[in-house]
Design a protein around this motif. Structure first.
Motif, short mmCIF file in Angstrom:
data_model
loop_
_atom_site.label_atom_id
_atom_site.label_comp_id
_atom_site.label_asym_id
_atom_site.label_seq_id
_atom_site.Cartn_x
_atom_site.Cartn_y
_atom_site.Cartn_z
N VAL A 112 4.60 12.57 38.00
CA VAL A 112 5.31 13.77 38.43
C VAL A 112 4.90 14.16 39.85
CG1 VAL A 112 5.57 16.25 37.98
CG2 VAL A 112 5.73 14.62 36.11
N LYS A 113 3.62 14.05 40.14
CA LYS A 113 3.13 14.37 41.48
C LYS A 113 3.78 13.46 42.52
CE LYS A 113 -1.05 13.21 42.80
NZ LYS A 113 -2.51 13.11 42.93
N SER A 114 3.92 12.19 42.20
CA SER A 114 4.58 11.25 43.12
C SER A 114 6.04 11.64 43.34
CB SER A 114 4.51 9.82 42.57
OG SER A 114 3.19 9.40 42.47
N LEU A 115 6.73 11.99 42.26
CA LEU A 115 8.13 12.38 42.39
C LEU A 115 8.29 13.67 43.18
CD1 LEU A 115 9.94 11.53 39.05
CD2 LEU A 115 10.29 10.54 41.30
N VAL A 116 7.40 14.61 42.97
CA VAL A 116 7.47 15.86 43.73
C VAL A 116 7.25 15.57 45.22
CG1 VAL A 116 6.26 18.04 44.17
CG2 VAL A 116 6.85 17.39 41.84
N THR A 117 6.32 14.69 45.52
CA THR A 117 6.07 14.32 46.92
C THR A 117 7.31 13.66 47.52
OG1 THR A 117 3.73 14.01 46.45
CG2 THR A 117 4.57 12.99 48.44
N ILE A 118 7.95 12.78 46.77
CA ILE A 118 9.10 12.03 47.27
C ILE A 118 10.34 12.91 47.35
CG2 ILE A 118 10.69 10.14 46.73
CD1 ILE A 118 8.23 8.69 45.48
N ILE A 119 10.68 13.56 46.25
CA ILE A 119 11.95 14.30 46.17
C ILE A 119 11.82 15.72 46.70
CG2 ILE A 119 13.72 15.16 44.60
CD1 ILE A 119 12.99 12.81 42.73
N GLY A 120 10.83 16.44 46.20
CA GLY A 120 10.71 17.85 46.56
C GLY A 120 10.19 18.09 47.96
N LEU A 121 9.17 17.34 48.35
CA LEU A 121 8.55 17.56 49.66
C LEU A 121 9.13 16.62 50.72
CD1 LEU A 121 4.85 17.96 48.51
CD2 LEU A 121 6.53 19.76 48.96
N ASN A 122 9.93 15.66 50.28
CA ASN A 122 10.61 14.71 51.18
C ASN A 122 9.62 14.00 52.10
OD1 ASN A 122 12.94 13.40 51.85
ND2 ASN A 122 13.48 14.85 53.47
N LYS A 123 8.49 13.59 51.53
CA LYS A 123 7.46 12.90 52.30
C LYS A 123 7.45 11.42 51.92
CE LYS A 123 4.32 16.77 52.94
NZ LYS A 123 2.97 17.26 52.73
#
Length: 187
Positions: free
Chosen positions: A153-164
């Motif tokens: 979930v942390k990876s997905l938040v970084t990729i999708i939510g934070l666009n990093k």
């Protein structure tokens, strides 16, 4: 395998820590007589059943969340590496093992072994220690699954939510990255 352990190191170490901590607590009890083991089993049976119920419910919920996670992963406009989907598969595999183990243990706890006159009293000590070891392992595995899910979930938040940028994203130099990944897998 090394990358898997590196990526899930905190999940694995968290699960091992819980299992070891619980096992140490059990070891502090020391040797107990067969009659003491029977009494301790009588007192702890309700709590053990509750633990198994909780783990069964939680692991079923986690499987459902994995389906949602898969939908979010697939629905994103980002190109995720296969590793992300393999991570979801590994979480699901651990979760199913946890679910089945807790269900089997729950069924074993529901046998009326304490009311049976045919069970030798010497067995109760072994049964007691086995249940403590198995519940320690189940608790550790539950923590491992939850921490693995957290990492994903942390990876997905970084990729999708934070666009990093993230290691699970395909980069623009796709061919170079695939070659690099294949060479790392060969080692």
């Amino acid at each position: 395998m090394i990358r898997y352990i590196k990526y899930n190191g905190n999940a694995i170490s968290g699960g091992l820590t819980v299992a070891i901590f619980t096992a140490l607590g059990v070891a502090l009890l020391g040797n107990i007589t067969d009659y003491e083991a029977r009494g301790l089993l009588e007192n702890s049976l309700e709590g053990l059943n509750r633990l198994c119920n909780t783990i069964i419910f939680a692991s079923g919920t986690i499987l459902t969340l994995l389906l949602t996670l898969l939908g979010v992963s697939f629905g994103t406009n980002k190109s995720l590496k296969e590793r992300h989907y393999f991570q979801i598969l590994k979480i699901a595999k651990f979760d199913v093992i946890l679910f089945v183990s807790a269900l089997i243990l729950y069924q074993l706890f529901n046998f009326p072994i304490l009311e049976s006159d045919n069970v030798p009293i010497q067995w109760f000590s072994a049964i007691y220690w086995i249940t403590l070891i198995v519940t320690s392992l189940l608790s550790g595995l539950m923590i491992t699954v939850i921490l693995m899910l957290y990492n994903t979930v942390k990876s997905l938040v970084t990729i999708i939510g934070l666009n990093k940028d993230h290691e699970l994203l395909y980069s623009e130099n796709l061919e170079e990255e695939i070659d690099e990944e294949n060479s790392n897998n060969d080692r």
